[in-house]
Design a protein around this motif. Sequence first.
Motif, PDB file in Angstrom:
ATOM      1  N   THR A 250       0.858  -1.168  -0.131  1.00  0.00           N
ATOM      2  CA  THR A 250      -0.071   0.163  -0.047  1.00  0.00           C
ATOM      3  C   THR A 250       0.731   1.350  -0.062  1.00  0.00           C
ATOM      4  O   THR A 250       2.065   1.282   0.735  1.00  0.00           O
ATOM      5  CB  THR A 250      -1.093   0.043   1.291  1.00  0.00           C
TER       6      THR A 250
ATOM      7  N   ARG B  60      -4.919  -0.494  -8.089  1.00  0.00           N
ATOM      8  CA  ARG B  60      -3.881   0.084  -8.620  1.00  0.00           C
ATOM      9  C   ARG B  60      -2.854  -0.990  -8.851  1.00  0.00           C
ATOM     10  O   ARG B  60      -2.128  -1.145  -9.988  1.00  0.00           O
ATOM     11  CB  ARG B  60      -3.074   1.158  -7.748  1.00  0.00           C
TER      12      ARG B  60
ATOM     13  N   MET C 173      -8.212   0.961  -2.790  1.00  0.00           N
ATOM     14  CA  MET C 173      -7.267   1.723  -3.747  1.00  0.00           C
ATOM     15  C   MET C 173      -5.898   0.890  -4.332  1.00  0.00           C
ATOM     16  O   MET C 173      -5.867   0.827  -5.479  1.00  0.00           O
ATOM     17  CB  MET C 173      -7.062   3.014  -3.445  1.00  0.00           C
TER      18      MET C 173
ATOM     19  N   GLU D 239      -3.383   5.879   0.356  1.00  0.00           N
ATOM     20  CA  GLU D 239      -4.199   4.917  -0.286  1.00  0.00           C
ATOM     21  C   GLU D 239      -5.106   4.390   0.838  1.00  0.00           C
ATOM     22  O   GLU D 239      -4.610   3.942   1.832  1.00  0.00           O
ATOM     23  CB  GLU D 239      -3.524   3.873  -1.185  1.00  0.00           C
TER      24      GLU D 239
END
Length: 268
Positions: free
Chosen positions: A168, A180, A176, A172
């Motif tokens: 991560t 991604r 998300m 974020e």
Amino acid sequence: MNIQQQLHLTGDEKGYWFVSQNGRLWLPNGKVPFGQANELGFTQELAQPIGEWNGQTAWLICNQMKNSMSSIRSLLTYEADQSLFHMAGRAVQLSEFYRSHKYCGYCGSKMYISKTEWCCMCDNCKERYYPQISPSIIVAIRDKNKILLAKHVRHNQDDLYTVLAGFTEIGETMEMAVKREVFEESKIQIKNIRYVASQPWPFPNSLMMAYLADYDSGEIQIDKNELVDAGWYHYSNLPKIPEYGTIARRLIEDTIALCRDYDKFGED
């Protein structure tokens, strides 16, 4: 939990002994040793209680044994109880944390271990350092009756295929990060992201947050810096996949069950 300080062993202490250095753990005969300190030659060694396992004290000794220093991956089991693996992970990560935080990064003074929490403290500038835990995501993606599996660069020699994963980033949410990472590594879009479970993953210091998701759109185009290969696999024809006990294997098994349901009942 109640943090206890390091102490020099008298020899009478009893429990399970987690001896760790350089990310490895002492596993004679493939097991975490149990017994009294003097029986194992640990008298006067510096040790710290780091919790309890199987009703006994778990002791950490930051040291390198002459043999049987191994990865803790062998402690992963099919059983739901992963408490030994988790305790071993704590030991390995604390050992590495103590090794890398002997001196303060701000003023260079010698650090000492806190008696009240997992941290190292500087007597000079009063700075505190805590063990780093890196949040990361891992996701299994289904398209009807197939699962997306990829061979990661780090698994190329093992010929192992698994699900997509990544760290991560700052700013974020976990969801998300899932979208991604999937797009960066495979160029596909996903939908219906749902949380499944988490797993501490001390290789070296991750906390894996596991998700399931459904394919939405796009064609697979792999990021060759991360992946060697990727494709859609029917559950009846899978490549080599991760061992039981890993969160990746659980996600794959959960997705296979959904694929079977699709073949049996049709549309979701």
